[in-house]
Design an enzyme around this catalytic site. Structure first.
Site, PDB file in Angstrom:
ATOM      1  CB  SER A 148     -10.418  -2.731   2.341  1.00 21.85           C
ATOM      2  OG  SER A 148     -10.313  -1.318   2.885  1.00 21.85           O
ATOM      3  CE1 TYR A 150      -8.084  -1.835  -3.097  1.00 18.79           C
ATOM      4  CE2 TYR A 150      -9.182  -0.526  -1.856  1.00 18.79           C
ATOM      5  CZ  TYR A 150      -8.474  -1.481  -1.879  1.00 18.79           C
ATOM      6  OH  TYR A 150      -7.787  -2.348  -0.911  1.00 18.79           O
ATOM      7  CE  LYS A 173      -9.240  -5.321  -1.906  1.00 17.50           C
ATOM      8  NZ  LYS A 173      -8.294  -6.444  -2.099  1.00 17.50           N
TER       9      LYS A 173
HETATM   10  P1  NAD Z   1       0.760  -4.322  -2.546  1.00 17.00           P
HETATM   11  O1  NAD Z   1       0.758  -3.680  -3.837  1.00 17.00           O
HETATM   12  O2  NAD Z   1       2.070  -4.099  -1.817  1.00 17.00           O
HETATM   13  O3  NAD Z   1       0.601  -5.958  -2.781  1.00 17.00           O
HETATM   14  C1  NAD Z   1       0.044  -6.334  -3.823  1.00 17.00           C
HETATM   15  C2  NAD Z   1       1.036  -7.551  -4.316  1.00 17.00           C
HETATM   16  O4  NAD Z   1       0.168  -7.976  -5.596  1.00 17.00           O
HETATM   17  C3  NAD Z   1       1.958  -6.855  -5.407  1.00 17.00           C
HETATM   18  O5  NAD Z   1       3.143  -7.265  -5.157  1.00 17.00           O
HETATM   19  C4  NAD Z   1       1.582  -6.870  -6.955  1.00 17.00           C
HETATM   20  O6  NAD Z   1       2.980  -6.913  -7.580  1.00 17.00           O
HETATM   21  C5  NAD Z   1       0.497  -7.984  -6.811  1.00 17.00           C
HETATM   22  N1  NAD Z   1      -0.360  -8.148  -7.893  1.00 17.00           N
HETATM   23  C6  NAD Z   1      -1.092  -7.290  -8.145  1.00 17.00           C
HETATM   24  N2  NAD Z   1      -1.893  -7.648  -9.202  1.00 17.00           N
HETATM   25  C7  NAD Z   1      -1.419  -8.819  -9.555  1.00 17.00           C
HETATM   26  C8  NAD Z   1      -1.888 -10.021 -10.314  1.00 17.00           C
HETATM   27  N3  NAD Z   1      -2.861  -9.790 -11.333  1.00 17.00           N
HETATM   28  N4  NAD Z   1      -1.126 -11.144 -10.252  1.00 17.00           N
HETATM   29  C9  NAD Z   1      -0.235 -11.515  -9.676  1.00 17.00           C
HETATM   30  N5  NAD Z   1       0.490 -10.573  -8.791  1.00 17.00           N
HETATM   31  C10 NAD Z   1      -0.476  -9.272  -8.678  1.00 17.00           C
HETATM   32  O7  NAD Z   1      -0.324  -4.196  -1.491  1.00 17.00           O
HETATM   33  P2  NAD Z   1      -0.550  -4.531  -0.115  1.00 17.00           P
HETATM   34  O8  NAD Z   1      -0.848  -3.119   0.708  1.00 17.00           O
HETATM   35  O9  NAD Z   1       0.348  -5.645   0.287  1.00 17.00           O
HETATM   36  O10 NAD Z   1      -2.212  -5.066  -0.198  1.00 17.00           O
HETATM   37  C11 NAD Z   1      -2.511  -6.501  -0.148  1.00 17.00           C
HETATM   38  C12 NAD Z   1      -3.796  -6.802  -0.243  1.00 17.00           C
HETATM   39  O11 NAD Z   1      -4.537  -6.024   0.775  1.00 17.00           O
HETATM   40  C13 NAD Z   1      -4.383  -6.000  -1.687  1.00 17.00           C
HETATM   41  O12 NAD Z   1      -5.342  -6.690  -2.023  1.00 17.00           O
HETATM   42  C14 NAD Z   1      -4.874  -4.794  -1.123  1.00 17.00           C
HETATM   43  O13 NAD Z   1      -6.190  -4.204  -1.593  1.00 17.00           O
HETATM   44  C15 NAD Z   1      -5.647  -5.267   0.337  1.00 17.00           C
HETATM   45  N6  NAD Z   1      -5.542  -4.037   1.285  1.00 17.00           N
HETATM   46  C16 NAD Z   1      -4.660  -3.246   1.453  1.00 17.00           C
HETATM   47  C17 NAD Z   1      -4.635  -2.193   2.537  1.00 17.00           C
HETATM   48  C18 NAD Z   1      -3.711  -1.375   2.731  1.00 17.00           C
HETATM   49  O14 NAD Z   1      -3.848   0.052   2.886  1.00 17.00           O
HETATM   50  N7  NAD Z   1      -2.273  -1.465   2.355  1.00 17.00           N
HETATM   51  C19 NAD Z   1      -5.798  -1.979   3.495  1.00 17.00           C
HETATM   52  C20 NAD Z   1      -7.005  -2.765   2.830  1.00 17.00           C
HETATM   53  C21 NAD Z   1      -6.861  -3.902   2.064  1.00 17.00           C
HETATM   54  N1  UFG Z   2      -3.766  11.939   4.905  1.00 13.05           N
HETATM   55  C1  UFG Z   2      -3.466  13.266   4.798  1.00 13.05           C
HETATM   56  N2  UFG Z   2      -2.311  13.411   4.085  1.00 13.05           N
HETATM   57  C2  UFG Z   2      -1.865  12.443   3.159  1.00 13.05           C
HETATM   58  C3  UFG Z   2      -2.327  11.283   3.085  1.00 13.05           C
HETATM   59  C4  UFG Z   2      -3.481  10.901   3.946  1.00 13.05           C
HETATM   60  O1  UFG Z   2      -3.917  14.031   5.640  1.00 13.05           O
HETATM   61  O2  UFG Z   2      -0.720  12.847   2.406  1.00 13.05           O
HETATM   62  C5  UFG Z   2      -5.002  11.841   5.714  1.00 13.05           C
HETATM   63  C6  UFG Z   2      -6.318  11.293   5.028  1.00 13.05           C
HETATM   64  O3  UFG Z   2      -7.213  12.473   4.816  1.00 13.05           O
HETATM   65  C7  UFG Z   2      -6.997  10.235   6.129  1.00 13.05           C
HETATM   66  C8  UFG Z   2      -5.791   9.688   6.805  1.00 13.05           C
HETATM   67  O4  UFG Z   2      -4.811  10.480   6.711  1.00 13.05           O
HETATM   68  O5  UFG Z   2      -7.556  11.015   7.069  1.00 13.05           O
HETATM   69  C9  UFG Z   2      -5.529   8.191   6.514  1.00 13.05           C
HETATM   70  O6  UFG Z   2      -5.208   8.190   5.080  1.00 13.05           O
HETATM   71  P1  UFG Z   2      -4.514   6.988   3.842  1.00 13.05           P
HETATM   72  O7  UFG Z   2      -4.794   7.375   2.679  1.00 13.05           O
HETATM   73  O8  UFG Z   2      -3.449   6.553   4.597  1.00 13.05           O
HETATM   74  O9  UFG Z   2      -5.819   5.943   4.275  1.00 13.05           O
HETATM   75  P2  UFG Z   2      -7.144   5.755   3.979  1.00 13.05           P
HETATM   76  O10 UFG Z   2      -8.094   5.548   5.460  1.00 13.05           O
HETATM   77  O11 UFG Z   2      -7.895   6.862   3.076  1.00 13.05           O
HETATM   78  O12 UFG Z   2      -7.320   4.378   3.032  1.00 13.05           O
HETATM   79  C10 UFG Z   2      -6.444   3.164   3.554  1.00 13.05           C
HETATM   80  C11 UFG Z   2      -6.342   2.547   2.077  1.00 13.05           C
HETATM   81  C12 UFG Z   2      -7.301   1.951   1.467  1.00 13.05           C
HETATM   82  C13 UFG Z   2      -8.287   1.000   2.578  1.00 13.05           C
HETATM   83  C14 UFG Z   2      -8.559   1.935   3.748  1.00 13.05           C
HETATM   84  C15 UFG Z   2      -9.273   0.725   4.712  1.00 13.05           C
HETATM   85  O13 UFG Z   2      -5.624   3.401   1.130  1.00 13.05           O
HETATM   86  O14 UFG Z   2      -7.202   1.174   0.355  1.00 13.05           O
HETATM   87  O15 UFG Z   2      -7.332   2.343   4.282  1.00 13.05           O
HETATM   88  O16 UFG Z   2      -9.344   1.451   6.108  1.00 13.05           O
HETATM   89  F1  UFG Z   2      -9.372   0.695   1.828  1.00 13.05           F
END
Ligand code: NAD
Ligand code: UFG
Length: 339
Positions: free
Chosen positions: A132, A156, A160
């Site tokens: 991330s 969290y 990572k």
């Molecule tokens: P998500 O929660 O939709 O998907 C994660 C999946 O992993 C879920 O289906 C959950 O049931 C499963 N899971 C969690 N723990 C588990 C375990 N111990 N065993 C088996 N399954 C398990 O999340 P996502 O948005 O698809 O994110 C996927 C990956 O990308 C995560 O590692 C997350 O940290 C990373 N990531 C997400 C974002 C974002 O903004 N969505 C940004 C950066 C990194």
């Molecule tokens: N924001 C609002 N109102 C809301 C939610 C978010 O104003 O209800 C704003 C936040 O302050 C930020 C922007 O929208 O400026 C994006 O916020 P998000 O919560 O959507 O995303 P973040 O950038 O905080 O974090 C996300 C994931 C993290 C990941 C990161 C990587 O949640 O897990 O992106 O860039 F690590």
């Protein structure tokens, strides 16, 4: 290739399974469904079968399993000849990680360690890890892979950063393994079918699902966290990337992965403020999104966007979809989605 996709029923994992199947790979999904639903597996099949000449049902296997269960996971490696692992499974709610640090460290770190160990034991050559942009901390934008990482602000983010360090050391000790650390920026949007997308449990933490739920009337109004940041309009700037582009990035990374450790930013390289995203959503979908400005959210940084040139130069990957498509596709999924 036979690809083990942990967390394949989740938001990014499900879109990546579609992309893998469309590229001719076989997928083995391991997910405990703690943040997803089993129906998603049927939706993945439905999407791919719509465009494929042959039925792909036998190219996808689903195990409801906890990735931290080493013994049960061992059986998957024994039953299938796994060529590569994409490790999405993890807990991802920043606020919750502050309240439940041990759950986050255990789930996210132990899963990475067990999978890396299994790769050595079962001769798996390719490992792609979901990292991330959070690992950059409050660096100067745009974030480049060569930057010195700054401290993360929550457990969290720390999981990572730690997973990245663990995998870096594992590659040094096991030169047969190739690892890609993919640093995602802000994934949004959904598959154009409207069948899979982001469906968070409870009130969303992230901006786009909050906006779509306000548009649907499920939530009253958006709270914009701060308008006094040093950005163009004072609201936070992020690099929103369409989840289908992100999914394609995984397929390319897997195909092109060469020996050693490789780090890639997966973003668009463009920053969009909160108010710009709200406006884009309103224009793309013809729906008003009421909002109020409230205090900053603790732990947020002003700006976060990628220098995405390395993935383009080395993998030939580039994000193709713009903010309008992201807003349109996110809204189509939200309208279709039944709890
Ligand atoms: P998500 O929660 O939709 O998907 C994660 C999946 O992993 C879920 O289906 C959950 O049931 C499963 N899971 C969690 N723990 C588990 C375990 N111990 N065993 C088996 N399954 C398990 O999340 P996502 O948005 O698809 O994110 C996927 C990956 O990308 C995560 O590692 C997350 O940290 C990373 N990531 C997400 C974002 C974002 O903004 N969505 C940004 C950066 C990194
Ligand atoms: N924001 C609002 N109102 C809301 C939610 C978010 O104003 O209800 C704003 C936040 O302050 C930020 C922007 O929208 O400026 C994006 O916020 P998000 O919560 O959507 O995303 P973040 O950038 O905080 O974090 C996300 C994931 C993290 C990941 C990161 C990587 O949640 O897990 O992106 O860039 F690590």
């Amino acid at each position: 290739m036979n690809i083990l996709v942990t967390g394949g029923a989740g938001y990014i994992g499900s879109h990546t399974c579609v992309a893998l199947l469309e590229a001719g790979h076989t997928v083995i999904i391991a997910d405990n469904l703690c943040n997803s639903k089993a129906e998603t597996i049927d939706k993945i099949k439905e999407i791919v079968n719509q465009t494929s000449n042959e039925n792909i049902d036998n190219q996808i296997t689903f195990y409801k399993i906890d990735v931290t269960n080493e013994e049960a996971m061992g059986a998957i490696f024994t039953n299938h000849k796994i060529d590569g692992v994409i490790h999405f499974a993890g807990l991802k709610a920043v606020g919750e990680s502050v309240e439940k640090p041990l759950e986050y460290y255990y789930n996210n770190i132990v899963s990475t360690m067990f999978l890396a160990k299994a790769c050595g034991k079962y001769g798996v050559k390719k490992f792609v890890f979901s990292s991330s942009a959070t690992v950059y901390g409050d660096n100067t934008v745009p974030f480049v892979e060569t930057m010195k990482l700054l401290p993360t602000t929550n457990p969290y983010g720390e999981t990572k950063a730690m997973s990245e360090r663990i995998l870096t050391d594992v590659v040094k000790a096991n030169p047969d393994l190739s690892v890609a650390l993919l640093r995602y920026f802000n994934p949004v949007g959904a598959h154009t079918s409207g069948l899979i997308g982001e469906a968070p449990n409870g009130v969303p933490n992230n901006l786009m699902p909050y906006v779509t739920q306000v548009a649907k009337g499920k939530l009253k109004q958006l709270r914009v966290f701060g308008n006094d940041y040093p950005t163009e309009d004072g609201t936070g700037v992020r690099d929103y990337i369409h989840v289908v582009d992100l999914a394609d990035g995984h397929v390319v990374a897997l195909d092109k992965l060469e020996s050693g450790l490789h780090i890639y930013n997966l973003g668009t390289g463009k920053g969009t403020s909160v108010l710009q995203l709200v406006k884009a959503f309103e224009e793309a979908n013809g729906i008003e999104v009421p909002y109020e400005i409230v205090d900053r959210r603790s732990g947020d940084i002003a700006s976060c966007y990628a220098d995405a040139s390395k993935a383009n130069d080395e993998l030939g990957w580039i994000a193709k979809r713009g903010i309008v498509e992201m807003c349109r596709d996110a809204w189509r999924f939200e309208k279709n989605y039944k709890e």
